[in-house]
Design a protein around this motif. Sequence first.
Motif, short mmCIF file in Angstrom:
data_model
loop_
_atom_site.label_atom_id
_atom_site.label_comp_id
_atom_site.label_asym_id
_atom_site.label_seq_id
_atom_site.Cartn_x
_atom_site.Cartn_y
_atom_site.Cartn_z
N TYR A 177 37.48 31.78 29.95
CA TYR A 177 38.31 32.71 30.80
C TYR A 177 39.59 31.96 31.33
O TYR A 177 39.80 31.09 31.69
CB TYR A 177 37.40 32.96 31.97
N GLU B 144 44.15 33.19 32.54
CA GLU B 144 45.09 34.36 32.83
C GLU B 144 45.86 34.75 31.66
O GLU B 144 45.93 35.99 31.46
CB GLU B 144 45.96 33.73 33.95
N VAL C 219 43.36 37.19 29.91
CA VAL C 219 43.11 38.23 30.78
C VAL C 219 44.34 39.24 30.41
O VAL C 219 44.33 40.50 30.13
CB VAL C 219 43.04 38.15 32.27
N SER D 72 37.79 40.46 34.64
CA SER D 72 38.92 40.06 35.85
C SER D 72 38.91 41.45 36.82
O SER D 72 39.33 40.92 38.01
CB SER D 72 40.12 39.88 35.24
#
Lengths: 321, 546
Positions: free
Chosen positions: B161, B163, B166, B258
Amino acid sequence: MKKPLTLRFWTVVLTLVLIYALVKWGIPVLSREITGMPFPLTVPGTLMFIYMLLTIIALFLLVTFNEEHLAEFLYPIQRFLRGEYGRATRTLGLLIVPALIGWQVYDVTIPKVQQPSSLRIQHPSSNFPKKNEDLKNPFANPSDAEVDAFIEQAQANEVGFIPQLRADLDNWAEYTEPDHMLEAIPTAPMRAFLGELAGGSVNPDSARAALMEKHLFEGRALYSMNCRPCHGDSVAGDGPMADGFKLRPINFTDNGTIETIVEGYTFWRVSNGGPGLPTEATPWDSAMPVWKLNLSEEERWKIILAEYDLAQKTPRIPESH
Amino acid sequence: MKYRVATIFTVLILNWGVAVGAQVPSGPRPQMTDASLAQGAAIYLRRCSFCHGLLGDGNGPAADFLDPRPRDFTLGTFKFRTTQSGELPRDEDLFRTVSRGLSGTAMQAFDSDLIKNGLSENERWAVIDYIKSFAVEFEDPELDPVKNDLVVTLPSERPAYSEALVAKGKEVFEHAKCWECHGKLGRGDGQKSFDRTDDWGFPIRIRNVTHPWKIKAGSEAEDIYMRFSTGINGTPMPSFVDALSEQERWALANFIKSLQHQPTGHQVLRALEIEGEISNDPREANWLAAEPMDVRLTGQVIAAPRWQNPSIELATVRALYNLEEIAFLIEWDDPFKDELHQSGIEFDPQEISRMGAFNSYVAANDVVPRQLETFRDAIALQFPVKLPEGTKKPHFFRGDSSNPVHLWQWRSDEAVRNAGQAVQESNARGWKQPAKAQSGEQQQVNAVASWNQGRWSVIMRRPLLTDDRNDIQFVKGRFIPLALNAWDGSNGEHGLIMSLSTWHSVILEAPVPIKIYLYTLLAVLASGALGLWLVRKERRRVAAMA
């Protein structure tokens, strides 16, 4: 070897610290192991105060037991006060101790933003009607007459079921065209009973066991319809509605819930719900319905029968008076 | 002691391992025999039949109250699989569902490692064999998803995971038009009407993917990945196995992850004191600075008509106050803005006794209309009329005869008609009688509301103190009990068919009383003086001895 003169003083200090640590952290850690719950049970502040007070009294008795003990205890203190451990140590000590005391006073008196906690008694008996103590679940021990009546009904294939089950049973019967309606309950005791019934000679004990299966079947259906949303399929108080209630629905599989009370008590609680609780059990937080408004006595007893069975528990036996 | 601590740690680690491993069988499944099938039938009767029905058709006696309805096993259509869209599930898929249940539904975990009276692995396999016997499809080897190579697996490379991942997932979300149904912010508000039904004829409700506890087959990225890689059979949820690459789908799963809301844990709402006017704009700086408190709501299951299909399970509350007034901002997700109210079709609670042999619960689909333009959306704040002495409070469900509550109910239809009357103040003494509205001049709560992308924001305000003895008075430094009631009109909710919360508290923090500093100072001085006195005393004693 001569004992060091400071031993008694440090024993006292160490005892205080150890007991404090044990009550503050030891008991919560142990509580998790004992209860099996995912959260620790902390010792309330007032109880902590009592423990510490008792410890101090005990230590005081020990220290003042005779002149010699007292002198031994006071020895390092007096040396400290005379500055024999160094003047800087004395100054530091004389500053730190008042600072610690000041911090404690501040910490105790400052208002804290946390939900005012209320102690709660789980099985209050202050308003439990004594006559309920000896109530017996009428479905747990069917009389000989009831068993005979059941055999007769079974022989005629006219066993009646609670209306809530009828639609599903009719649907099942139409599709499977069974020889006997009780085949809907394919458990071992019921199959044994149906075998005897077909053979023509019925043992009352197997009939009793089969009747019990029927009661449990009905009780479980009523439980699924009425209690399961909060108490869950698992009877562990984790139904789909449970998360919304601050006071979690009771976990019947826990030791110390329905096992520790008599059937009459369970019946009384199911009937009167949260509003029937006395003040010490915080009725205002309980989501338990007043089931006597919506369920007949028979339905409530059948549910209780199934509830104990699903939780694999037995009720407490009433004390004979 | 050391040993004890070690034991506790071992137990914790083992428990964690069990909870994680519960979804996968530990060994090969046992062979089905007549005895195991009989065992499966007995388990099914005891644990499954009351929802799923004796015939496995999803029509057990408790089924009518549930939405989603219990699965009809006779069709062989299963939603949560690791096989391609439209195919039968693998045995392991059924094992997983039976073991860990479906989050947010009546289907609970049955794994004996998760619940005390659960089923062992062999018992679960036995009941799965029995369940499979309801659908003929399982007997056809040509439909076997494993033999026909129709199994969907997780990508072998699953970047952690991040940013960047996402952000990539967000692009996929937009490009694959997930928002057409699920809404731009994932609140399930993309749908414009209720015209779609699933294969069983029940209305489709688009999932709000931001509430992780409602994601039925698991809220981890791996679970989410499987849902849009396999589709959800029987519903309009398609499979994107051909449209998107493995890495695109993995990024999408992480984007959905998220969006998940992380609920706050506290039970006390701290009202923030401000100077000057309290804004009507929920995005204004003071509102953003106020500490949010999440309130969990659940179906009103305490008194008939009981309702176990609540739409609103979470509301976030903030509070601001100044010298004159206090204001509460309440925000909750609701995919449809329902602003009409047909009071003529309201359900009469008195009729509950006439509905069938026994139904203290409301049937999910038949009894109340669950469609647009029937009932309004609404929210109510509940306070006790009198500030409680000690811990004693009114009952959280509308109080009781000797402890009345004060309700501020905001109603969307009134807000449209006349914003000044959007809130009704009323008092209740228990649920048996409807809450009694206060008279005209005693209606002092004003509200502004907005609905945006599947979320209502309502600000209700009132002077801190009033002359009315049936009103709550906001006094500084006191814990004031606060609870919520909520209604989603297009979910059929009105009257006591609603969701509700238990008591939380709100506090207007008072400045620290000066006496506390005084006590502290006094304690420091006294103990300091005592120390000095002891030093002098010791000096004198030594001098005297010499």
